[in-house]
Design a protein around this motif. Sequence first.
Motif, PDB file in Angstrom:
ATOM      1  N   ASN A 102      -4.776   2.659   8.999  1.00 42.26           N
ATOM      2  CA  ASN A 102      -5.800   1.799   9.589  1.00 42.26           C
ATOM      3  C   ASN A 102      -6.748   1.207   8.554  1.00 42.26           C
ATOM      4  OD1 ASN A 102      -4.940   2.095  12.270  1.00 42.26           O
ATOM      5  ND2 ASN A 102      -6.073   3.997  12.522  1.00 42.26           N
ATOM      6  N   ASN A 103      -6.711   1.706   7.324  1.00 44.11           N
ATOM      7  CA  ASN A 103      -7.650   1.239   6.313  1.00 44.11           C
ATOM      8  C   ASN A 103      -6.997   0.631   5.075  1.00 44.11           C
ATOM      9  OD1 ASN A 103     -10.606   2.151   7.131  1.00 44.11           O
ATOM     10  ND2 ASN A 103      -9.209   3.791   7.762  1.00 44.11           N
ATOM     11  N   CYS A 104      -5.674   0.627   5.014  1.00 43.73           N
ATOM     12  CA  CYS A 104      -5.009   0.047   3.847  1.00 43.73           C
ATOM     13  C   CYS A 104      -5.105  -1.475   3.901  1.00 43.73           C
ATOM     14  CB  CYS A 104      -3.559   0.508   3.753  1.00 43.73           C
ATOM     15  SG  CYS A 104      -2.474  -0.089   5.068  1.00 43.73           S
ATOM     16  N   LYS A 105      -4.974  -2.103   2.746  1.00 45.14           N
ATOM     17  CA  LYS A 105      -5.131  -3.549   2.625  1.00 45.14           C
ATOM     18  C   LYS A 105      -3.800  -4.288   2.496  1.00 45.14           C
ATOM     19  CE  LYS A 105      -9.679  -3.501   2.555  1.00 45.14           C
ATOM     20  NZ  LYS A 105      -9.901  -2.070   2.758  1.00 45.14           N
ATOM     21  N   GLY A 106      -2.718  -3.560   2.253  1.00 44.00           N
ATOM     22  CA  GLY A 106      -1.431  -4.201   2.014  1.00 44.00           C
ATOM     23  C   GLY A 106      -0.790  -4.762   3.264  1.00 44.00           C
ATOM     24  N   SER A 107       0.062  -5.733   3.075  1.00 48.99           N
ATOM     25  CA  SER A 107       0.859  -6.270   4.179  1.00 48.99           C
ATOM     26  C   SER A 107       1.946  -5.283   4.587  1.00 48.99           C
ATOM     27  CB  SER A 107       1.509  -7.595   3.771  1.00 48.99           C
ATOM     28  OG  SER A 107       0.532  -8.554   3.418  1.00 48.99           O
ATOM     29  N   PHE A 108       2.381  -4.468   3.602  1.00 52.48           N
ATOM     30  CA  PHE A 108       3.432  -3.495   3.840  1.00 52.48           C
ATOM     31  C   PHE A 108       2.944  -2.120   3.390  1.00 52.48           C
ATOM     32  CE2 PHE A 108       5.491  -7.538   2.410  1.00 52.48           C
ATOM     33  CZ  PHE A 108       5.748  -8.014   3.688  1.00 52.48           C
ATOM     34  N   MET A 132      -3.195   4.920  -2.041  1.00 53.92           N
ATOM     35  CA  MET A 132      -4.214   5.681  -1.334  1.00 53.92           C
ATOM     36  C   MET A 132      -3.683   7.084  -1.069  1.00 53.92           C
ATOM     37  SD  MET A 132      -5.152   2.647   1.399  1.00 53.92           S
ATOM     38  CE  MET A 132      -6.605   3.420   2.117  1.00 53.92           C
ATOM     39  N   ILE A 133      -4.451   8.081  -1.455  1.00 53.45           N
ATOM     40  CA  ILE A 133      -4.068   9.471  -1.233  1.00 53.45           C
ATOM     41  C   ILE A 133      -5.133  10.154  -0.395  1.00 53.45           C
ATOM     42  CG2 ILE A 133      -3.632  11.714  -2.312  1.00 53.45           C
ATOM     43  CD1 ILE A 133      -2.429  10.311  -4.685  1.00 53.45           C
ATOM     44  N   TYR A 134      -4.686  10.877   0.636  1.00 52.29           N
ATOM     45  CA  TYR A 134      -5.604  11.635   1.486  1.00 52.29           C
ATOM     46  C   TYR A 134      -5.333  13.116   1.254  1.00 52.29           C
ATOM     47  CZ  TYR A 134      -8.911  11.817   5.375  1.00 52.29           C
ATOM     48  OH  TYR A 134     -10.036  11.994   6.143  1.00 52.29           O
ATOM     49  N   ASP A 135      -6.325  13.802   0.711  1.00 54.67           N
ATOM     50  CA  ASP A 135      -6.203  15.246   0.467  1.00 54.67           C
ATOM     51  C   ASP A 135      -6.847  16.005   1.624  1.00 54.67           C
ATOM     52  OD1 ASP A 135      -5.759  17.571  -1.587  1.00 54.67           O
ATOM     53  OD2 ASP A 135      -7.771  17.830  -0.761  1.00 54.67           O
ATOM     54  N   ILE A 169      -6.580   5.310  -8.220  1.00 52.85           N
ATOM     55  CA  ILE A 169      -6.078   5.654  -6.892  1.00 52.85           C
ATOM     56  C   ILE A 169      -7.262   5.856  -5.950  1.00 52.85           C
ATOM     57  CG2 ILE A 169      -4.996   7.520  -5.554  1.00 52.85           C
ATOM     58  CD1 ILE A 169      -2.960   7.841  -7.752  1.00 52.85           C
ATOM     59  N   GLN A 170      -7.170   5.290  -4.763  1.00 49.48           N
ATOM     60  CA  GLN A 170      -8.208   5.489  -3.756  1.00 49.48           C
ATOM     61  C   GLN A 170      -8.015   6.868  -3.134  1.00 49.48           C
ATOM     62  OE1 GLN A 170      -8.880   2.058  -1.069  1.00 49.48           O
ATOM     63  NE2 GLN A 170      -7.322   1.023  -2.298  1.00 49.48           N
ATOM     64  N   LEU A 171      -8.991   7.718  -3.293  1.00 49.76           N
ATOM     65  CA  LEU A 171      -8.876   9.110  -2.867  1.00 49.76           C
ATOM     66  C   LEU A 171      -9.783   9.380  -1.681  1.00 49.76           C
ATOM     67  CD1 LEU A 171      -7.842  12.020  -3.325  1.00 49.76           C
ATOM     68  CD2 LEU A 171      -9.719  12.311  -4.981  1.00 49.76           C
ATOM     69  N   PHE A 172      -9.217   9.998  -0.660  1.00 53.55           N
ATOM     70  CA  PHE A 172      -9.967  10.405   0.524  1.00 53.55           C
ATOM     71  C   PHE A 172      -9.770  11.905   0.700  1.00 53.55           C
ATOM     72  CE2 PHE A 172      -8.474   6.097   0.898  1.00 53.55           C
ATOM     73  CZ  PHE A 172      -9.615   5.389   1.243  1.00 53.55           C
ATOM     74  N   SER A 181       0.863  -1.181   0.000  1.00 54.19           N
ATOM     75  CA  SER A 181       0.000   0.000   0.000  1.00 54.19           C
ATOM     76  C   SER A 181       0.900   1.233   0.000  1.00 54.19           C
ATOM     77  CB  SER A 181      -0.902   0.026   1.233  1.00 54.19           C
ATOM     78  OG  SER A 181      -1.771  -1.083   1.256  1.00 54.19           O
ATOM     79  N   ILE A 182       0.785   2.058  -1.037  1.00 55.89           N
ATOM     80  CA  ILE A 182       1.520   3.320  -1.095  1.00 55.89           C
ATOM     81  C   ILE A 182       0.598   4.404  -0.566  1.00 55.89           C
ATOM     82  CG2 ILE A 182       2.660   5.009  -2.576  1.00 55.89           C
ATOM     83  CD1 ILE A 182       3.372   2.732  -4.476  1.00 55.89           C
ATOM     84  N   LEU A 183       0.998   5.051   0.524  1.00 61.97           N
ATOM     85  CA  LEU A 183       0.151   6.003   1.231  1.00 61.97           C
ATOM     86  C   LEU A 183       0.751   7.407   1.134  1.00 61.97           C
ATOM     87  CD1 LEU A 183      -0.452   3.876   4.467  1.00 61.97           C
ATOM     88  CD2 LEU A 183      -1.651   3.737   2.261  1.00 61.97           C
TER      89      LEU A 183
END
Length: 302
Positions: free
Chosen positions: A78-84, A37-40, A58-61, A6-8
């Motif tokens: 807390n909401n990503c799905k990746g192991s890393f 996942m990007i949080y704006d 891209i999952q946008l919040f 998961s790239i955050l």
Amino acid sequence: MNCTFSILITTKNRLEDLKVTLQKIAHLLEREDVECMIYDDASTDATVAFLKENYPNIQLFTNTISKGLIHNRNYLLNNCKGSFAISLDDDSNFMTENSLEIIENHFAHNEKCGVIACRVFWGKENPISTNTNQIVERVSGFIGCGHVWNIQAWRAIPNYPEWYFFYGEEDFASLQLLKKGIEIHYVPEILVHHRVDVSARKNDKDYQVRRRRSLRAAWYNYFIFYPFSIIPKKMAYTISQQIKNHTFKGNLRATLAMFQALFDVVVNIPNFIKYSNRLTNQQFKAYTNLSKAKIYWNPNEK
């Protein structure tokens, strides 16, 4: 295929920087084992519109009212799905081509490792050389612009404290990990370019704000984690250094920032009591014997 990485990214009003970052990691975004996942945080520079039009995968919040960097990082972790979970600033990017393979391999062979701290080069331009003789080592902390969580380690400790606002949350997490017996490893094979001119920050309008938050965050961690006998010495030393290096040299903004930070410490005494997770003297000694967090890498140093 299950999501492995998961790239955050958190962002606010830095669309041009974010565009560069996304271009440079485009090859990673195409992988089936990667989610981004990007949080704006309530940007007003058309960041949201750009992402929706150009990066629909891209999952946008988004926030309509700013909730702050730490709130947004907590949400993503807390909401990503990746192991890393890979944390990148909106103005940073990998320079190592096979970064994901190195990440997966390192965690697979180091069960005690909860966080990988990457080698980070700070500068507007690419480094003159990417080679290094540095080796993997256990360190006491990591920095926000380039690190990777084993998500199981993240779930073993409390969230980043939002009341820190900015600065110090990584050290808070590092000390929580230490209490759990979980390690942080500096892996220099993974190079991150943080496209920032550090020296120019002294002229930024938010210089005093940054100093205030940086100082108080360090002091917050003293009062939450350090043995009581250590705190007076640490406080006295840091204050004396601020006076010597800034007050006596006429840096009024830094001096004011110090007094503001001291005020913040007094105000947050209830939080110190609430979050207290004090190290034993033995744990503190072990912590101070660890190599310090590797913040700046200089290619001239190899």
